[in-house]
Each structure stands twice: as structure tokens, then as C-alpha cells.
Write a protein that holds these residues in place. Structure first.
Motif, PDB file in Angstrom:
ATOM      1  N   UNK A  42     -74.587  50.656-104.953  1.00 54.61           N
ATOM      2  CA  UNK A  42     -73.924  51.405-106.320  1.00 54.61           C
ATOM      3  C   UNK A  42     -73.313  51.470-107.784  1.00 54.61           C
ATOM      4  N   UNK A  43     -72.584  50.733-108.240  1.00 53.66           N
ATOM      5  CA  UNK A  43     -72.567  50.379-109.070  1.00 53.66           C
ATOM      6  C   UNK A  43     -73.940  49.798-109.989  1.00 53.66           C
ATOM      7  N   UNK A  44     -74.619  48.659-109.234  1.00 55.22           N
ATOM      8  CA  UNK A  44     -75.990  48.540-110.215  1.00 55.22           C
ATOM      9  C   UNK A  44     -76.895  50.126-110.695  1.00 55.22           C
ATOM     10  N   UNK A  45     -77.124  50.947-109.520  1.00 51.33           N
ATOM     11  CA  UNK A  45     -77.935  52.033-109.842  1.00 51.33           C
ATOM     12  C   UNK A  45     -76.841  53.172-110.892  1.00 51.33           C
ATOM     13  N   UNK A  46     -76.200  53.172-110.810  1.00 50.09           N
ATOM     14  CA  UNK A  46     -75.707  54.072-111.796  1.00 50.09           C
ATOM     15  C   UNK A  46     -75.204  53.100-113.269  1.00 50.09           C
ATOM     16  N   UNK A  47     -75.588  52.039-113.351  1.00 47.90           N
ATOM     17  CA  UNK A  47     -76.419  51.369-114.703  1.00 47.90           C
ATOM     18  C   UNK A  47     -77.202  51.490-114.966  1.00 47.90           C
ATOM     19  N   UNK A  48     -78.475  51.758-113.777  1.00 48.74           N
ATOM     20  CA  UNK A  48     -80.573  51.574-114.105  1.00 48.74           C
ATOM     21  C   UNK A  48     -80.133  52.549-115.111  1.00 48.74           C
ATOM     22  N   UNK A  55     -79.999  59.240-110.951  1.00 46.61           N
ATOM     23  CA  UNK A  55     -80.254  60.851-110.206  1.00 46.61           C
ATOM     24  C   UNK A  55     -80.252  60.996-108.849  1.00 46.61           C
ATOM     25  N   UNK A  56     -80.815  60.151-108.238  1.00 43.14           N
ATOM     26  CA  UNK A  56     -81.563  59.896-106.771  1.00 43.14           C
ATOM     27  C   UNK A  56     -79.816  59.473-106.254  1.00 43.14           C
ATOM     28  N   UNK A  57     -79.175  58.454-107.220  1.00 42.95           N
ATOM     29  CA  UNK A  57     -78.015  58.315-106.933  1.00 42.95           C
ATOM     30  C   UNK A  57     -76.350  59.728-106.635  1.00 42.95           C
ATOM     31  N   UNK A  58     -76.719  60.128-107.557  1.00 45.26           N
ATOM     32  CA  UNK A  58     -75.583  61.463-107.565  1.00 45.26           C
ATOM     33  C   UNK A  58     -76.614  62.133-106.392  1.00 45.26           C
ATOM     34  N   UNK A  59     -77.062  62.260-105.982  1.00 45.21           N
ATOM     35  CA  UNK A  59     -77.924  63.195-104.992  1.00 45.21           C
ATOM     36  C   UNK A  59     -77.202  62.659-103.429  1.00 45.21           C
ATOM     37  N   UNK A  60     -77.542  61.100-103.652  1.00 45.61           N
ATOM     38  CA  UNK A  60     -77.346  60.101-102.629  1.00 45.61           C
ATOM     39  C   UNK A  60     -75.136  59.927-102.393  1.00 45.61           C
ATOM     40  N   UNK A  61     -74.809  60.187-103.514  1.00 45.31           N
ATOM     41  CA  UNK A  61     -73.304  59.751-103.023  1.00 45.31           C
ATOM     42  C   UNK A  61     -72.473  61.914-102.928  1.00 45.31           C
ATOM     43  N   UNK A  62     -73.282  62.658-103.366  1.00 44.71           N
ATOM     44  CA  UNK A  62     -73.392  64.489-102.742  1.00 44.71           C
ATOM     45  C   UNK A  62     -73.514  64.495-101.319  1.00 44.71           C
ATOM     46  N   UNK A  67     -64.774  60.933 -96.229  1.00 46.90           N
ATOM     47  CA  UNK A  67     -63.794  59.317 -97.034  1.00 46.90           C
ATOM     48  C   UNK A  67     -64.633  58.736 -97.135  1.00 46.90           C
ATOM     49  N   UNK A  68     -65.733  58.532 -97.539  1.00 47.26           N
ATOM     50  CA  UNK A  68     -66.609  57.716 -97.652  1.00 47.26           C
ATOM     51  C   UNK A  68     -66.948  57.605 -99.226  1.00 47.26           C
ATOM     52  N   UNK A  69     -67.316  59.011 -99.491  1.00 45.86           N
ATOM     53  CA  UNK A  69     -67.279  58.913-101.077  1.00 45.86           C
ATOM     54  C   UNK A  69     -65.496  58.945-102.164  1.00 45.86           C
ATOM     55  N   UNK A  70     -65.426  58.798-101.614  1.00 44.51           N
ATOM     56  CA  UNK A  70     -63.885  58.333-102.415  1.00 44.51           C
ATOM     57  C   UNK A  70     -64.261  57.135-102.816  1.00 44.51           C
ATOM     58  N   UNK A  71     -65.053  56.053-101.379  1.00 41.54           N
ATOM     59  CA  UNK A  71     -64.493  54.785-102.141  1.00 41.54           C
ATOM     60  C   UNK A  71     -66.004  54.711-103.856  1.00 41.54           C
ATOM     61  N   UNK A  72     -66.024  55.749-104.125  1.00 38.96           N
ATOM     62  CA  UNK A  72     -67.522  56.004-104.466  1.00 38.96           C
ATOM     63  C   UNK A  72     -66.862  56.635-106.338  1.00 38.96           C
ATOM     64  N   UNK A  76     -68.826  57.787-109.662  1.00 41.95           N
ATOM     65  CA  UNK A  76     -69.232  59.275-109.386  1.00 41.95           C
ATOM     66  C   UNK A  76     -68.849  60.074-111.353  1.00 41.95           C
ATOM     67  N   UNK A  77     -66.948  59.405-111.621  1.00 43.99           N
ATOM     68  CA  UNK A  77     -66.644  59.776-112.621  1.00 43.99           C
ATOM     69  C   UNK A  77     -67.777  59.143-113.596  1.00 43.99           C
ATOM     70  N   UNK A  78     -68.156  57.797-113.496  1.00 43.51           N
ATOM     71  CA  UNK A  78     -69.283  57.782-114.185  1.00 43.51           C
ATOM     72  C   UNK A  78     -70.691  57.923-114.957  1.00 43.51           C
TER      73      UNK A  78
END
Length: 95
Positions: A42-48, A55-62, A67-72, A76-78
Motif C-alpha cells: 500500500x505504501x508502494x502504491x501510494x508513492x507510485x 486513484x485505484x488505491x484510494x478506491x480500494x482503501x474505501x 477495522x482494517x482501514x485503520x491500519x492504512x 489515506x492521509x498521504x
């Protein structure tokens, strides 16, 4: 994408670092559908450098369970401050 999603023996990490942006865009979706997600991807995708990957990462995180979303949260803030307005709009859909 559907063909890659069915290739369970192929680790997402291989497509996440692929030179082709289309492969990395697909990797995000496969990562989101996986039973076990590697948070480092996820960190790698956020820096792509490719906007569609982020954009796909944001949709995926949503779509992740709350409870799992908290880990990211840091990722999300980035994404909320991404250079791309398209990514910021997609991130706004994350509760």
C-alpha cells in the motif's frame, strides 16, 4: 485484470513493481481483493508515479472493512494531499 486476479500463485509484489503502469494499476485491485494484504505494498502504491495507481488505491482503501482501514490511516492521509485532484476526490470517499 480478471485473469491476473485468478493467478493466486503469482505474488502481487511482482506486478506492483512492474514497469508497465497498467500492470501496477491492476496490482492495486488484486491487492485489495486478496485475503491477506501486505501493508508495505500500500505504501508502494501510494508513492507510485502513475495517478491511476494512486486513484485505484484510494478506491480500494474505501472498500476495506473499517477495522482494517485503520491500519492504512497514514496512507489515506498521504492520498488526501496528493498532487492529483482525481486522487484527492477518490480519497474523499474513504470514511
Amino acid at each position: 485484470m480478471l485473469a491476473l486476479d485468478r493467478l493466486t500463485p503469482a505474488p502481487t509484489s511482482l506486478t506492483a513493481t512492474h514497469p508497465s503502469p497498467s500492470m501496477r494499476e491492476t496490482a492495486v485491485i488484486c491487492w485489495g481483493r486478496a485475503d491477506h494484504r501486505d501493508p508495505s505494498l500500500a505504501r508502494l502504491f501510494a508513492e507510485d508515479p502513475n495517478t491511476t495507481v494512486r486513484h485505484n488505491l484510494a478506491h480500494t482503501l474505501a472498500q476495506l472493512p473499517p477495522d482494517e482501514r485503520i491500519e492504512y490511516q497514514a496512507i489515506t492521509e498521504r492520498l488526501r494531499t496528493d498532487n492529483s485532484a482525481r486522487v484527492r476526490r477518490a480519497t474523499a470517499q474513504i470514511p
